[in-house]
Enzyme design. Sequence first.
Site, PDB file in Angstrom:
ATOM      1  N   CYS A   1       0.850  -1.191   0.000  1.00  0.00           N
ATOM      2  CA  CYS A   1       0.000   0.000   0.000  1.00  0.00           C
ATOM      3  C   CYS A   1       0.881   1.233   0.000  1.00  0.00           C
ATOM      4  O   CYS A   1       1.862   1.321   0.762  1.00  0.00           O
ATOM      5  CB  CYS A   1      -0.921  -0.005   1.231  1.00  0.00           C
TER       6      CYS A   1
ATOM      7  N   TRP B   1      -5.491  -3.238  -3.557  1.00  0.00           N
ATOM      8  CA  TRP B   1      -6.303  -2.929  -4.727  1.00  0.00           C
ATOM      9  C   TRP B   1      -5.606  -1.890  -5.595  1.00  0.00           C
ATOM     10  O   TRP B   1      -5.138  -0.869  -5.090  1.00  0.00           O
ATOM     11  CB  TRP B   1      -7.678  -2.403  -4.288  1.00  0.00           C
TER      12      TRP B   1
ATOM     13  N   ASP C   1     -20.673   0.822  -5.660  1.00  0.00           N
ATOM     14  CA  ASP C   1     -20.654   0.145  -4.353  1.00  0.00           C
ATOM     15  C   ASP C   1     -20.969  -1.333  -4.482  1.00  0.00           C
ATOM     16  O   ASP C   1     -21.802  -1.885  -3.755  1.00  0.00           O
ATOM     17  CB  ASP C   1     -21.635   0.812  -3.391  1.00  0.00           C
TER      18      ASP C   1
ATOM     19  N   CYS D   1     -31.241 -13.018  12.501  1.00  0.00           N
ATOM     20  CA  CYS D   1     -30.823 -12.832  13.892  1.00  0.00           C
ATOM     21  C   CYS D   1     -31.470 -11.592  14.508  1.00  0.00           C
ATOM     22  O   CYS D   1     -31.672 -11.538  15.727  1.00  0.00           O
ATOM     23  CB  CYS D   1     -29.302 -12.748  13.989  1.00  0.00           C
TER      24      CYS D   1
ATOM     25  N   HIS E   1     -24.333  -8.880  12.567  1.00  0.00           N
ATOM     26  CA  HIS E   1     -24.995  -9.926  13.343  1.00  0.00           C
ATOM     27  C   HIS E   1     -25.544  -9.336  14.636  1.00  0.00           C
ATOM     28  O   HIS E   1     -24.986  -8.382  15.192  1.00  0.00           O
ATOM     29  CB  HIS E   1     -23.981 -11.031  13.661  1.00  0.00           C
TER      30      HIS E   1
END
Length: 834
Positions: free
Chosen positions: A197, A207, A262, A333, A794
Amino acid sequence: MAEVSEVLMSVLSTIRVPRPGDRVHKDECALSFSSPESEGGLYVCMNSFLGFGSQYVDRHHTRSGQRAYLHISRTRKAPKEDDENSGSGDPPKKKPTRLAIGIEGGFNVEQEQYEEEVKVVLFPDRQEVTSDDLATMPDVVRERVSLAMAGLMSADSVSHALQVQQWDGEVRAESRHAVELKQLNNGTKIPPSGWRCEVCDLQENLWMNLSDGRVFCGRRYFDGSGGNNHALLHFQQTGHPLAVKLGTITPDGADVYSYDEDDMVLDPKLPEHLSHFGIDMMTMEKTEHTMTELEIAVNQRVGEWEVIQESGATLRPLSGPGLTGMKNLGNSCYLNSVMQVLFTVPDFQSKYVSNIDKIFNEAPSDPTQDFKTQVAKLGYGLLSGEYSKPAPDPGEGSEPSSEPRGDQVGIAARMFKALVGRGHPEFSTNRQQDAQEFLLHFINMVERNCRSGVNPSEAFRFIVEERIVCQQSQKAKYTQRVDYILQLPVPMDQATNTEELQEAERRREEADSSGAPPPAPVRTCIPFTACMAALSEPETLTDFWSSAAQAKTTATKTTRFASFPDHMVIQVKKFTFGQDWVPKKLDVSIDVPDTLDLTALRGTGQQPGEELLPEVAPPPLMTPDVEVKAPVLDDSTVSQLCEMGFPLEACRKAVYYTGNTGIDAAMNWVMGHMDDPDFSAPLVLPGTSSAPGTTPTESISEEHLATIVSMGFSRDQATRALRATSNVLERAVDWIFSHLDDLESMEVSEGGRSAAESEGSREPPPGPKVRDGPGKYELFAFISHMGTSTMCGHYVCHIKKDQQWVIFNDQKVCASEKPPKDLGYLYFYRRVTE
């Protein structure tokens, strides 16, 4: 057998063969959580296709008169040896290679293998008929019954149809930026390995931006792992939309992400785009996990996800009444956590569980579609302890684990989830949802279905008093509204560990500049008292239209409690928007207390000697003509208010009575007049001849009237609802359920008009029923969220049972060692009686 054949012949006309569109319930009992795998199996009515466990099938036979049932029972096969065990002649169990369900390479939804037994059972004597028995019977009986049996077994059950039968998470759309992507001729060439990076020197999760060839690390995950968001920051600074994950490039393709869209996307020109920076796809080899592989790994180890789940501690499994786990049906959940807590509240227990026999006896012919029945079924399943049994060890036959697993057989609330989510754009899906939004959605359904009798949602209902003081005239205005959840602000500027946070930021900046690994993140600590102070402090309103000054001015608004509910729900407002309008979650620790005293926040109403703001309209809008004409309303402000869900006529009145002075003033008017009897009545403008509160009869749709009347309401009530919502059927139905107390108090005269219309002096109906008492509370439950957004991650809940904190993590139910009370999202308090 001849006798059985005669019985079958006598009921042959009632035996149906399922057709497309028929709802077949062959996986779950309509009144319990019995299934073909349960003791006694499942009985499916061969006429209605409803399923019943052994304890309820006699009840259905008695009530319906149906005699023929298909009995399905399944027992688990012994597990086969996997690919690591030699000597087995069976092919090895394949591991998933695609982020998909129900297709080659995807997750296998049929994880359990069963021996299945099917037969027809005739009631009331429970005479059994197998396929072999049918072979000896007359042709007409054999053919009809065999066809019905085959049709039932081959038909998709409702629960299966409601699940995702075939889903491919790797199907990606082509990016709209790919074809016309502009690449800079900056001379950048990327080597085949050794990437870092450019900002933090990270050597993984890298990336490369396809516009300028610069290499940055990926996003930071919720638990601090992953990257440091430098690729995302580069996009925000430059607007270059596409990036490829280095290490995933092979001759077959690579992971490409579009920050603008996105999502993971396809780049049809990827070879060309990579070649621009010196990368030859045909010679590259994969060295990093693709995003799909990472997601598969997460899906395979979701049961081990232990953030906020007291990781590192050996938790003691619990079972018994009130300690039943719930299966995760695919991001359910949020529902599991909310329902576990609600059925700890005595009001919900007494309404649905204590009266379960009465509810079942009064259930309609199809109980799977009845709200009260399905809620009672879920409540009994959670509280009875009948399903609170340890799950079978998946490695049965091998050495048992040395640590307790905590998993239960639990219950799968498929019917309940399908019913409460039906028609809702979010809760009808398998996507993750906001637990707070679901709680309000469920409370709304309870309100709608408790038109008479006890309403358990009253346990949470309270009245908020808002006091607005005009700073110019010092006159006040009081309004009240009903609420169910107290939203607690998080004042980040009140952190108690500011020096530690500043030091952590300094170390992070040093690491970024030197290329060293980033330091561990430090969580912001906010005192609960600071949150309560932020809640209670006055709010300044600018552009407030004062009826006393007849002009815009500044006002202060103070919010207090007009009543205290039996149970107080507090939502910590952890989710907010950054300066770039990107949703983010505040990483905070709040010292939420076990006991809470809100007495000081009780409202007192109008004070002695205090003057109220007059209820008068602003000066009429005048045209240059001498004659007063109808004013021109600001359509944009009216539209904004309508988009918020308010009736059109109320929005028009708000804009008119605030003199076209803007959205803030109009919203203040709306909030202050929502309880007015004529809130939704049409606005009568100057120069018009219509009498106040009247609407031409022809404007009401007869079709809409008939629809609402068919739901059990009177024509007069239906007319009122349609008039209040500009003749929009969907809004009228919602309105009528939210004004039940008002509607039920309407007295209909012989002429068909209500007393409200015929007697202008009629007193307004009483307000909503609330319980009031001392404002002292104790904490008994909280729901925690893990992840960066309410739409992912979660949920688990902790509930205090007999002075012991218990963690409910879907099917896992264990004694809690260190309940993370400082990291909760929703907190549940109950009143402490002196």
